[in-house]
Motif scaffolding. Structure first.
Motif, PDB file in Angstrom:
ATOM      1  N   LEU A  82       0.825  -1.207   0.000  1.00 50.55           N
ATOM      2  CA  LEU A  82       0.000   0.000   0.000  1.00 50.55           C
ATOM      3  C   LEU A  82       0.862   1.261   0.000  1.00 50.55           C
ATOM      4  CD1 LEU A  82      -3.131  -0.360   2.309  1.00 50.55           C
ATOM      5  CD2 LEU A  82      -3.010  -0.235  -0.174  1.00 50.55           C
ATOM      6  N   PHE A  83       1.970   1.227   0.749  1.00 50.76           N
ATOM      7  CA  PHE A  83       2.850   2.393   0.758  1.00 50.76           C
ATOM      8  C   PHE A  83       3.479   2.597  -0.614  1.00 50.76           C
ATOM      9  CE2 PHE A  83       7.040   4.428   1.861  1.00 50.76           C
ATOM     10  CZ  PHE A  83       6.489   5.677   2.089  1.00 50.76           C
ATOM     11  N   GLY A  84       3.975   1.508  -1.215  1.00 51.25           N
ATOM     12  CA  GLY A  84       4.536   1.614  -2.562  1.00 51.25           C
ATOM     13  C   GLY A  84       3.503   2.082  -3.566  1.00 51.25           C
ATOM     14  N   TRP A  85       2.280   1.547  -3.451  1.00 48.18           N
ATOM     15  CA  TRP A  85       1.190   1.950  -4.346  1.00 48.18           C
ATOM     16  C   TRP A  85       0.861   3.436  -4.177  1.00 48.18           C
ATOM     17  CZ3 TRP A  85      -1.689   1.004  -8.436  1.00 48.18           C
ATOM     18  CH2 TRP A  85      -2.917   1.672  -8.570  1.00 48.18           C
ATOM     19  N   SER A  86       0.799   3.899  -2.927  1.00 44.83           N
ATOM     20  CA  SER A  86       0.479   5.317  -2.686  1.00 44.83           C
ATOM     21  C   SER A  86       1.565   6.229  -3.246  1.00 44.83           C
ATOM     22  CB  SER A  86       0.296   5.580  -1.190  1.00 44.83           C
ATOM     23  OG  SER A  86       1.523   5.500  -0.492  1.00 44.83           O
ATOM     24  N   GLN A  87       2.808   5.745  -3.233  1.00 44.47           N
ATOM     25  CA  GLN A  87       3.898   6.541  -3.810  1.00 44.47           C
ATOM     26  C   GLN A  87       3.754   6.676  -5.324  1.00 44.47           C
ATOM     27  OE1 GLN A  87       7.379   4.410  -2.088  1.00 44.47           O
ATOM     28  NE2 GLN A  87       7.963   6.398  -1.291  1.00 44.47           N
ATOM     29  N   MET A  88       3.392   5.569  -5.993  1.00 40.83           N
ATOM     30  CA  MET A  88       3.307   5.618  -7.456  1.00 40.83           C
ATOM     31  C   MET A  88       1.993   6.229  -7.940  1.00 40.83           C
ATOM     32  SD  MET A  88       2.746   1.572  -8.465  1.00 40.83           S
ATOM     33  CE  MET A  88       2.061   1.779 -10.108  1.00 40.83           C
ATOM     34  N   ALA A  89       0.934   6.142  -7.131  1.00 40.53           N
ATOM     35  CA  ALA A  89      -0.367   6.647  -7.558  1.00 40.53           C
ATOM     36  C   ALA A  89      -0.644   8.068  -7.083  1.00 40.53           C
ATOM     37  CB  ALA A  89      -1.481   5.731  -7.046  1.00 40.53           C
ATOM     38  N   ILE A  90       0.012   8.484  -5.984  1.00 39.08           N
ATOM     39  CA  ILE A  90      -0.268   9.822  -5.436  1.00 39.08           C
ATOM     40  C   ILE A  90       1.011  10.628  -5.230  1.00 39.08           C
ATOM     41  CG2 ILE A  90      -1.236  11.124  -3.494  1.00 39.08           C
ATOM     42  CD1 ILE A  90      -3.086   8.771  -2.939  1.00 39.08           C
ATOM     43  N   TYR A  91       1.914  10.112  -4.392  1.00 42.64           N
ATOM     44  CA  TYR A  91       3.013  10.926  -3.883  1.00 42.64           C
ATOM     45  C   TYR A  91       3.903  11.501  -4.977  1.00 42.64           C
ATOM     46  CZ  TYR A  91       7.272  12.146  -1.347  1.00 42.64           C
ATOM     47  OH  TYR A  91       8.362  12.811  -0.869  1.00 42.64           O
ATOM     48  N   PHE A  92       4.490  10.645  -5.807  1.00 47.00           N
ATOM     49  CA  PHE A  92       5.407  11.157  -6.827  1.00 47.00           C
ATOM     50  C   PHE A  92       4.695  11.918  -7.951  1.00 47.00           C
ATOM     51  CE2 PHE A  92       8.337   8.062  -4.869  1.00 47.00           C
ATOM     52  CZ  PHE A  92       9.418   8.911  -4.658  1.00 47.00           C
TER      53      PHE A  92
END
Length: 432
Positions: A82-92
């Motif tokens: 979920l953390f990796g997903w949130s990075q690729m879908a939102i954060y970066f």
């Protein structure tokens, strides 16, 4: 890596373009010079506490992959995904989109072009940087070095002139109050949320622990001194801003850095400084792009994503171009739908949700694995972790209260990762 190298790395990771443009939203929230300056100090102290806390995980856990792996080790694979997903879908994508938008806005102000061209400029900027990264690490790495030097120039000039040149405004820093008619809690939470974007990046500080000769001694010193110097720089820049323009002219003024620079250096000098700020923004976007395009690639390397075979593809220069195109596609959507402040507030909310989990993880692992070797133990345990946790909860909860719709969007986009994870897990089990 010795102490001086670690110190410069901490400062290089954290100092970015946000400090030039967050003054408008901070001033809008606080409506006072005293609280505007105070929230920058508070954000710095919170970043120091969190950096010291999360670094214990970085030195203790026998895993590579940074924060994603720390969360996975502590809470399980679904949480790590979920953390990796949130990075690729939102954060970066949100970082790249927000900074591209602010680049477009400053470009339009600097050269006096129609504001309708802000979005096209933002699209061109994000695309050009992505293409540079497709060429390979050497080009993007050189660009990062050049822009790192360039971003220090406007910072130094604004601080020096802001402190020593007679200012048109004499801001009062004490007592610390919000503006008339603005509830203090609302002003504090809004201002703190805005400032946290400028401190973004400290979460990667712990990753350098493995390269240090003496992490137990040098890591806490580098974090405390490095983030303290960043905080001092940010406070001085913002003091210069509130000394240049009245708070009502800073609030909501996306061109506050440009307008302040013109007051300090005259019209021509102000434009040169703003040009330096644009170079800094370009370099910051490049830094997020370099890191961001490797997140889908890393997840795909473990078979965690649908179409992992495509996300793992690299070009002749070794760049994960399919992952890059995915990040760019989301960036385009965010540029069309979002604004600088909206996007940065969302990414701060999401990243601090996981940051708070990391800080809690230090306490969890102390109890669950007391025998785990810890080359560095967070100072004044459990006081510093508790400060980090309470600060993180304050950011997350206050965002939920004051920006409910934005928070729900961030939560929903993050939680979309769960069905993706379990679908891919089941698919991998069937094929094995």
């Amino acid at each position: 890596m010795n102490f001086s190298q670690a110190l410069s790395t901490v400062m290089g990771i954290v100092i970015g373009a946000g400090v030039f443009f967050k003054i408008s939203s901070v001033a809008s929230s606080t409506q006072s010079a005293s609280l505007t300056v105070f929230v920058w100090v508070l954000a710095g102290l919170l970043s120091i506490a969190s950096g010291l806390t999360v670094s214990e995980l970085a030195t203790a856990l026998p895993v590579t992959g940074g924060a994603t792996k720390y969360i996975e080790y502590t809470y399980g694979k679904p949480a790590g995904f979920l953390f990796g997903w949130s990075q690729m879908a939102i954060y970066f994508p949100a970082n790249i989109a927000a900074l591209s938008i602010i680049f477009g806005e400053q470009f339009a102000s600097l050269f006096g072009i129609d504001k309708v061209l802000i979005v096209p400029v933002a699209l061109i900027v994000s695309t050009s940087i992505m293409l540079l990264n497709f060429v390979g690490n050497k080009v993007s790495g050189k660009l990062q070095t050049i822009t790192m030097i360039a971003k220090l120039i406007p910072i130094i000039l604004i601080i020096v002139f802001g402190l020593f040149k007679p200012s048109p405004v004499s801001p009062s820093l004490f007592p610390i109050t919000s503006g008339e008619g603005t509830p203090f809690f609302t002003a504090l939470s809004g201002g703190l949320l805005a400032t946290m974007f400028a401190y973004d990046g400290w979460i990667n500080v712990g990753n350098m622990a493995g390269e240090m000769k003496n992490p137990k001694k040098d890591l806490p010193k580098a974090i405390i001194l490095g983030l303290s110097l960043v905080t001092l720089i940010y406070v001085l820049i913002n003091y210069a801003f509130v000394s240049a323009l009245p708070i009502d002219q800073l609030a909501g003024n996306g061109n506050a850095a440009f307008d302040s620079s013109r007051l300090f250096f005259g019209d021509f000098g102000g434009r040169l400084v703003t040009l330096g700020i644009l170079v800094s923004v370009y370099g910051t976007i490049n830094g997020y792009t370099m890191t961001g395009i490797r997140v889908p690639y890393t997840l795909a390397s473990t078979g965690s994503l649908p179409f992992s075979g495509y996300f793992k593809k690299i070009n002749k220069s070794g760049a994960p171009y399919i992952s890059g195109l995915f990040i760019l596609a989301i960036t385009f959507i965010m540029i069309f739908l979002g604004s600088f402040n909206l996007l940065t507030d969302m990414l701060v909310f999401v990243i601090w949700s996981f940051t708070t989990l990391l800080s809690i993880g230090v306490i969890v692992l102390r109890k669950r694995e007391p025998e785990l070797e810890r080359p560095y133990k967070v100072l004044f345990y459990p006081v510093i972790p508790i400060i980090s946790i309470l600060g993180g909860l304050f950011i997350v909860v206050s965002t939920l209260i004051t920006q409910f719709q934005l928070s729900i969007i961030g939560i929903l986009v993050t939680l979309i990762g769960l069905p993706i994870y379990f679908y891919q897990k089941r698919k991998n089990e069937k094929s094995s």
